[in-house]
Scaffold this motif. Structure first.
Motif, mmCIF file in Angstrom:
data_model
loop_
_atom_site.group_PDB
_atom_site.id
_atom_site.type_symbol
_atom_site.label_atom_id
_atom_site.label_comp_id
_atom_site.label_asym_id
_atom_site.label_seq_id
_atom_site.Cartn_x
_atom_site.Cartn_y
_atom_site.Cartn_z
ATOM 1 N N ARG B 54 0.907 -1.448 0.019
ATOM 2 C CA ARG B 54 -0.006 0.040 -0.036
ATOM 3 C C ARG B 54 0.742 1.294 -0.192
ATOM 4 O O ARG B 54 0.353 2.288 0.387
ATOM 5 C CB ARG B 54 -0.906 0.017 1.144
ATOM 6 N N TRP B 57 2.979 3.414 4.033
ATOM 7 C CA TRP B 57 1.908 3.766 4.448
ATOM 8 C C TRP B 57 2.396 4.494 6.136
ATOM 9 O O TRP B 57 1.604 5.140 6.798
ATOM 10 C CB TRP B 57 0.554 2.878 4.835
ATOM 11 N N ARG B 58 3.392 4.279 6.575
ATOM 12 C CA ARG B 58 4.149 4.650 7.742
ATOM 13 C C ARG B 58 4.361 6.184 7.438
ATOM 14 O O ARG B 58 4.273 6.907 8.696
ATOM 15 C CB ARG B 58 5.114 3.936 8.152
ATOM 16 N N ALA B 60 2.974 8.067 4.872
ATOM 17 C CA ALA B 60 1.865 8.950 4.314
ATOM 18 C C ALA B 60 0.675 8.005 4.325
ATOM 19 O O ALA B 60 0.785 6.959 4.288
ATOM 20 C CB ALA B 60 2.135 9.588 3.049
ATOM 21 N N GLU B 62 -2.000 5.216 3.388
ATOM 22 C CA GLU B 62 -1.789 4.338 2.714
ATOM 23 C C GLU B 62 -2.515 4.793 1.182
ATOM 24 O O GLU B 62 -3.474 5.238 1.072
ATOM 25 C CB GLU B 62 -2.510 2.953 3.268
ATOM 26 N N ARG B 101 -12.598 4.123 6.606
ATOM 27 C CA ARG B 101 -11.791 3.996 7.444
ATOM 28 C C ARG B 101 -10.600 5.011 6.987
ATOM 29 O O ARG B 101 -9.779 5.635 7.928
ATOM 30 C CB ARG B 101 -11.023 2.521 7.405
ATOM 31 N N ASN B 124 -4.504 10.206 8.240
ATOM 32 C CA ASN B 124 -3.233 9.563 8.374
ATOM 33 C C ASN B 124 -3.323 8.225 9.196
ATOM 34 O O ASN B 124 -4.418 7.880 9.532
ATOM 35 C CB ASN B 124 -2.245 10.428 8.969
ATOM 36 N N ALA B 125 -2.413 7.477 9.554
ATOM 37 C CA ALA B 125 -2.628 6.189 10.030
ATOM 38 C C ALA B 125 -2.634 6.064 11.362
ATOM 39 O O ALA B 125 -3.028 5.304 12.215
ATOM 40 C CB ALA B 125 -1.053 5.400 9.769
ATOM 41 N N CYS B 126 -3.080 7.282 12.131
ATOM 42 C CA CYS B 126 -3.542 7.460 13.376
ATOM 43 C C CYS B 126 -4.888 7.689 13.443
ATOM 44 O O CYS B 126 -5.698 8.358 14.352
ATOM 45 C CB CYS B 126 -2.822 8.120 14.461
ATOM 46 N N VAL B 128 -6.359 10.431 11.940
ATOM 47 C CA VAL B 128 -6.566 11.965 12.033
ATOM 48 C C VAL B 128 -6.969 12.323 10.970
ATOM 49 O O VAL B 128 -6.243 12.241 9.538
ATOM 50 C CB VAL B 128 -5.334 12.508 12.796
ATOM 51 N N GLY B 130 -7.457 16.094 8.496
ATOM 52 C CA GLY B 130 -6.708 17.314 8.274
ATOM 53 C C GLY B 130 -5.728 17.355 7.222
ATOM 54 O O GLY B 130 -4.854 18.286 7.227
ATOM 55 N N SER B 131 -5.629 16.250 6.734
ATOM 56 C CA SER B 131 -4.650 16.151 5.468
ATOM 57 C C SER B 131 -5.280 16.658 4.296
ATOM 58 O O SER B 131 -6.394 17.158 4.055
ATOM 59 C CB SER B 131 -4.370 14.724 5.255
ATOM 60 N N ARG B 132 -4.181 16.996 3.358
ATOM 61 C CA ARG B 132 -4.553 17.813 2.127
ATOM 62 C C ARG B 132 -4.583 16.638 1.011
ATOM 63 O O ARG B 132 -4.904 17.359 -0.160
ATOM 64 C CB ARG B 132 -3.734 18.860 1.473
ATOM 65 N N ILE B 133 -4.302 15.449 1.462
ATOM 66 C CA ILE B 133 -4.043 14.502 0.231
ATOM 67 C C ILE B 133 -5.407 13.750 -0.179
ATOM 68 O O ILE B 133 -6.002 13.321 0.700
ATOM 69 C CB ILE B 133 -2.978 13.407 0.786
#
Lengths: 306, 311
Positions: B54, B57-58, B60, B62, B101, B124-126, B128, B130-133
């Motif tokens: 994937r 993913w750590r 950015a 997945e 998810r 993100n992987a926790c 959260v 707020g990303s722009r991706i």
């Protein structure tokens, strides 16, 4: 305290990070907990305090002992963890109200027993089961003791119980608690603990009375630090950070999400670490991050972290 | 650490580049993907392929473009991504059937249009927001990866090989994408006919593969696949026995170090607990030519140390 700051700079040479070829080894000089506490209390030195959000959740499950241990190894100064109470009174590390996202089980922490929670496994960042299990607050504090400062999030409403564990593990001096509440209320609700653990007010910088709240705190409690939420980087109050530090309180701003720092966040920094310049330029000396490794590398390069 | 890696890879790229420049008129960038394909065709004991699950993913979210870019920067050989079809016929990268998810949106991929999906942002992987991706399309992924890294497409075999193939043709990346699947060669032929001859296809031996020896024999007779993905929950399993047979025939074997029952416990996690010799090293000794991992950075360091990254 200024002497300590100067001393640290001499010890931390900029070449360190490049000589460290392997994952999992600390890239910096080992720092004693006494140094960490002294640095926390010193708002005027150049050393930046790095706070890892939920531990090193990229490389171990969030809020796991392994995630804390990775932070200690990396040379992170403070780990932020989330505390919740089970149905039968056990204090555990868990961010969400339910265990659904981060464990193999389901349900609300408050409705579940510790016996059940001990049968669960933590999930990794893509939702897969790992061999790690839910830690208790006691286990976490035992691991942190003498190694790393710790910020207990979500602990304010259950602090009497948390404090018992803090006392039991002898970690009083390492613990930071935060709250977005004015001084009068903190004094009333939290009074007995104010000289036992570090209390940090959270101030939303865009709110009208932000400066008054800060000044009241500075004149009374003189907190070890303020956490500021900075939705826009044009806010006038940012210019006040320097004064606040001169008056004895550190300035904490989260790098986590754009709304914490006017868009100078970790995700942007992952593409260009000079995004973190904004923090240094604005006299911020405590940074909570989702990218502790990147931030430490950046700060060590700038000679702003051991 | 990151800096160290970057330097090493920069150096590796420069060295590789200068070697390749020795051959007339060949763009060294183009040869990165071509070199990887060459390793698939002619697996060597000195070069073990690193396949990242994937994306990284750590680093950015997945299945995001930055997670893929990171794999390119690290020097990963193949990035595995999951592809699903939207309501209006676009292929997007998404592992789960729903967006719930991994994004700040909700709903099934196949019940939403591309525009609707593009309005959401990846978490993100926790967990959260707020990303722009945004969620990337397969087309964007193939444009990003073209000539730089190979792509392993998951979740396509059941229904969307044709749609994915069209994107590969459009972006000129047919030779850079590896399809895979668990069905028999007869089933795949029936479904996709001659198209099977135009794509790179990697059959998967999974726990419920009926008669693995026959499965392999039929594939070899019809499609002569370059590579097999082989999973095994124990060394006694029939799947495990196929590894040495495939290697005798010079066929590439990919192992999946993600979870216990895919590699009889010789996982990424074991590499942390007991050291990489116990997991990744164990797999290589037993015939792996490539390893799919959730820890690409660490795997690459290990393989380099062991002299297993010499093309």
């Amino acid at each position: 305290m200024g002497t300590l700051g100067a001393c640290r700079q001499e010890v931390g040479t900029p070449g360190q990070t490049e000589e460290t070829p392997f994952v999992g080894e600390s890239a910096g000089e080992s720092t004693s907990i006494t140094d960490l506490i002294a640095n926390l209390k010193d708002s005027r030195n150049k050393e930046i305090i790095v706070v890892a959000h939920r531990g090193d959740w990229r490389n171990a499950p969030e809020n796991s002992l392994q995630a804390i241990e990775n932070c200690i190894t990396m040379g992170v100064d403070m780990v932020e963890i989330d505390i919740r109470e089970t149905k039968d009174g056990q204090l555990i590390l868990m961010h969400d109200e339910t265990v659904d996202r981060t464990t193999t089980g389901t349900g609300k922490v408050a409705d579940l027993t510790w016996a059940y929670l001990q049968t669960l496994y933590l999930r990794d960042g893509i939702g897969h089961k790992t061999p790690h299990q839910i830690p208790t607050l006691k286990e976490a504090l035992q691991l942190c003791k003498g190694n790393i400062l710790v910020n207990l999030d979500k602990s304010y409403p259950i602090f009497d119980k948390c404090f018992n564990v803090i006392e039991e593990t002898g970690t009083q001096e390492q613990v930071v608690i935060k709250g977005a509440i004015p001084y009068d209320r903190v004094k009333e609700e939290f009074g007995p603990y104010l000289d036992k653990v570090f209390f940090m007010p959270i101030i939303r910088l865009h709110e009208p009375h932000a400066k008054d709240i800060v000044d009241t705190y500075l004149d009374s409690l003189q907190p070890v630090a303020f956490e500021f939420t900075v939705p826009q980087d044009t806010l006038k109050m940012i210019e006040y950070f320097d004064d606040i530090r001169a008056r004895g309180s550190s300035v904490w701003v989260n790098a986590l999400w754009p709304r914490h720092n006017g868009g100078h966040d970790d995700e942007k920094a992952a593409m260009d670490p000079t995004v973190y310049d904004w923090f240094l330029d604005n006299h911020i000396d405590m940074i909570q991050t989702d990218r502790p490794k990147l931030l430490l590398e950046y700060l060590r390069d700038k000679n702003r972290h051991k | 650490m990151e800096k160290y890696l970057k330097c090493t890879f920069l150096l590796a790229t420069l060295v590789m580049g200068s070697v390749l420049y020795g051959q007339a008129d060949i763009n060294p960038k183009e040869n990165r993907a071509a070199m990887i394909l060459e390793q698939l065709k002619n697996p060597s004991g000195d070069y073990i392929l690193a396949v990242s699950h994937r994306g990284d993913w750590r680093h950015a979210p997945e299945n995001s473009l930055p997670a893929i870019q990171r794999c390119i920067d690290l020097g990963v050989d193949i990035v595995e991504i999951d592809v699903r079809l939207t309501k209006d016929g676009h292929l997007v990268a998404m592992h789960d059937k729903t967006l719930d998810r991994t994004t700040d949106g909700k709903g099934k991929v196949r019940e939403l249009t591309l525009d609707e999906i593009r309005a959401f942002r990846l978490k993100n992987a926790c967990g959260v927001r707020g990303s722009r991706i945004p969620v990337p399309t397969l087309e964007e992924i193939m444009e990003l990866t073209k000539d730089r890294i190979m792509v392993n497409l998951d979740k396509v075999e059941g229904e969307t090989v044709r749609e994915a193939y069209e994107i590969l043709k459009k972006t000129g990346t047919v030779k850079q994408a590896i399809f895979k699947g668990r069905e028999t060669v007869q089933a795949m032929r029936k479904k996709y006919g001659d198209l099977m001859d135009s794509i790179i296809y990697m059959p998967i031996l999974i726990d419920n593969t009926k008669n693995p020896a026959q499965f392999v024999q039929d594939y070899n007779a019809d499609l002569s696949p370059l590579a097999y993905e082989v999973t095994f929950d124990s060394e006694d399993s029939e799947n495990f026995k196929q590894i040495s047979k495939l290697r005798e025939e010079g066929i590439f074997v990919l192992n999946i170090a993600l979870w216990d029952d895919l590699v009889a416990g010789h996982t990424d996690e074991m590499s942390l607990l007991e050291g990489p010799d116990a997991s990744w090293g164990w797999l290589v000794e037993r015939g792996a030519n490539g390893i799919m991992t959730d820890r690409p950075e660490e795997l690459l360091i290990y393989l380099k140390q062991k002299g297993l990254r010499n093309p």
